[in-house]
Write a protein that holds these residues in place. Structure first.
Motif, PDB file in Angstrom:
ATOM      1  N   GLY A  35       0.624  -1.208  -0.085  1.00  0.00           N
ATOM      2  CA  GLY A  35      -0.222   0.025   0.007  1.00  0.00           C
ATOM      3  C   GLY A  35       0.625   1.344   0.033  1.00  0.00           C
ATOM      4  O   GLY A  35       0.596   2.383   0.642  1.00  0.00           O
ATOM      5  N   LYS A  36       2.184   1.335  -0.514  1.00  0.00           N
ATOM      6  CA  LYS A  36       2.953   2.237  -0.623  1.00  0.00           C
ATOM      7  C   LYS A  36       2.946   3.014  -1.970  1.00  0.00           C
ATOM      8  O   LYS A  36       2.954   2.358  -2.828  1.00  0.00           O
ATOM      9  N   ARG A  37       2.454   4.188  -1.783  1.00  0.00           N
ATOM     10  CA  ARG A  37       2.452   5.142  -3.115  1.00  0.00           C
ATOM     11  C   ARG A  37       3.876   5.530  -3.440  1.00  0.00           C
ATOM     12  O   ARG A  37       4.552   5.850  -2.682  1.00  0.00           O
ATOM     13  N   MET A  38       4.173   5.261  -4.784  1.00  0.00           N
ATOM     14  CA  MET A  38       5.284   5.613  -5.497  1.00  0.00           C
ATOM     15  C   MET A  38       5.355   6.877  -6.270  1.00  0.00           C
ATOM     16  O   MET A  38       4.406   7.122  -7.033  1.00  0.00           O
ATOM     17  N   LEU A  39       6.545   7.657  -6.245  1.00  0.00           N
ATOM     18  CA  LEU A  39       6.487   8.649  -7.468  1.00  0.00           C
ATOM     19  C   LEU A  39       6.822   8.173  -8.737  1.00  0.00           C
ATOM     20  O   LEU A  39       6.339   8.597  -9.576  1.00  0.00           O
ATOM     21  N   LEU A  40       7.445   6.860  -8.794  1.00  0.00           N
ATOM     22  CA  LEU A  40       7.802   6.109  -9.966  1.00  0.00           C
ATOM     23  C   LEU A  40       7.942   4.668  -9.950  1.00  0.00           C
ATOM     24  O   LEU A  40       8.596   4.125  -8.791  1.00  0.00           O
ATOM     25  N   ALA A  41       7.319   3.953 -10.627  1.00  0.00           N
ATOM     26  CA  ALA A  41       7.538   2.416 -11.054  1.00  0.00           C
ATOM     27  C   ALA A  41       8.419   2.594 -12.295  1.00  0.00           C
ATOM     28  O   ALA A  41       7.934   2.915 -13.271  1.00  0.00           O
ATOM     29  N   ILE A  42       9.641   1.721 -12.218  1.00  0.00           N
ATOM     30  CA  ILE A  42      10.476   1.987 -13.288  1.00  0.00           C
ATOM     31  C   ILE A  42      11.165   0.403 -13.436  1.00  0.00           C
ATOM     32  O   ILE A  42      11.248  -0.495 -12.497  1.00  0.00           O
ATOM     33  N   GLY A  43      11.118   0.052 -14.700  1.00  0.00           N
ATOM     34  CA  GLY A  43      12.030  -1.205 -14.924  1.00  0.00           C
ATOM     35  C   GLY A  43      11.351  -1.989 -16.245  1.00  0.00           C
ATOM     36  O   GLY A  43      10.553  -1.454 -16.864  1.00  0.00           O
ATOM     37  N   ASP A  44      12.062  -3.201 -16.522  1.00  0.00           N
ATOM     38  CA  ASP A  44      11.496  -3.831 -17.845  1.00  0.00           C
ATOM     39  C   ASP A  44      10.247  -4.480 -17.360  1.00  0.00           C
ATOM     40  O   ASP A  44       9.407  -5.062 -18.635  1.00  0.00           O
ATOM     41  N   PHE A  45      10.091  -4.998 -16.333  1.00  0.00           N
ATOM     42  CA  PHE A  45       8.887  -5.577 -15.670  1.00  0.00           C
ATOM     43  C   PHE A  45       8.665  -6.954 -16.196  1.00  0.00           C
ATOM     44  O   PHE A  45       7.779  -7.515 -16.343  1.00  0.00           O
ATOM     45  N   ASP A  46       9.716  -7.394 -16.773  1.00  0.00           N
ATOM     46  CA  ASP A  46       9.741  -8.963 -17.358  1.00  0.00           C
ATOM     47  C   ASP A  46       9.463  -9.957 -16.505  1.00  0.00           C
ATOM     48  O   ASP A  46       9.224 -11.143 -16.711  1.00  0.00           O
ATOM     49  N   SER A  47       9.566  -9.683 -15.260  1.00  0.00           N
ATOM     50  CA  SER A  47       9.545 -10.713 -14.076  1.00  0.00           C
ATOM     51  C   SER A  47       8.097 -10.632 -13.434  1.00  0.00           C
ATOM     52  O   SER A  47       8.174 -11.321 -12.159  1.00  0.00           O
ATOM     53  N   VAL A  48       7.231  -9.807 -13.794  1.00  0.00           N
ATOM     54  CA  VAL A  48       6.128  -9.616 -13.193  1.00  0.00           C
ATOM     55  C   VAL A  48       4.937  -9.926 -14.099  1.00  0.00           C
ATOM     56  O   VAL A  48       5.212  -9.855 -15.396  1.00  0.00           O
TER      57      VAL A  48
END
Length: 202
Positions: A35-48
């Motif tokens: 439940g933590k708000r992020m300024l930014l989510a970054i990555g290639d996200f190939d593992s999600v």
């Protein structure tokens, strides 16, 4: 604006208390699930999973999906984003353990950005110091070690093994496992820069 940000990387075991968060790849999923708000989510996200990515979007002000074929690591991209946004203290969590190549990149980010990028895990606090006089708090760490990637000249006061204008090179190892005698020690970097590792046994 706030000048400090916590960057949560893939292998972060626990979430620190912070005013601002950036989530990197699975670190972003960890933040979202807590439940933590992020300024930014970054990555290639190939593992999600795709459903996880949608969940991450709900908790991030901005989502930046990187091409898996790239020159920079996800953690480096996150650090550069934070620097561009004006954050002066950038704390990395989850950047040690796991893949050694990624750990090496994170250590180099610490060295590259002295007094800006800090690397944490349960037993280590790692940062670098540029030229100047620095007061170092002992905190709850037993040991303190000093390294340089090139050359540096340092003095140590208030340490078990003091130094006076000692020249270091990247081949020196004798500056490992020193100890701060009281609550703090004074490190003077006369030339160059040094990476500092404050550590304790698990």
């Amino acid at each position: 604006m706030e000048t400090s940000v916590a960057i949560i990387l893939k292998r972060c075991e626990s979430i620190p208390t912070a005013e601002n968060y950036i989530g990197v790849d699975k670190g972003a999923l960890t933040l979202a699930r807590n439940g933590k708000r992020m300024l930014l989510a970054i990555g290639d996200f190939d593992s999600v999973e795709e459903s996880d990515l949608a969940y991450i979007k709900e908790y991030s002000d901005t989502l930046l999906q990187l091409n898996p074929i790239k020159d920079d690591t996800d953690s480096e991209a996150a650090v550069m984003y934070a620097i561009e946004k004006g954050y002066q203290k950038i704390h990395l969590y989850g950047g040690l353990g796991g893949r050694l190549d990624h750990a090496m990149i994170n250590l180099r980010l610490v060295s590259r950005f002295p007094e800006t990028v800090y690397l944490h895990d349960q037993n280590n606090f790692i940062y670098s110091l540029a030229e100047g006089v620095h007061s170092i708090d002992k905190r709850d760490y037993t040991y303190i070690s000093f390294f340089t990637e090139d050359k540096a000249t340092i003095s140590l006061e208030g340490f078990k093994y003091p130094l006076d204008k000692q020249q270091l090179t990247n081949k020196d190892t004798y500056t490992t496992s020193n100890e701060i005698l009281e609550d703090r020690g004074i490190v003077t970097v006369h030339a160059g820069k040094v990476t500092v590792i404050q550590s304790k046994d698990a």
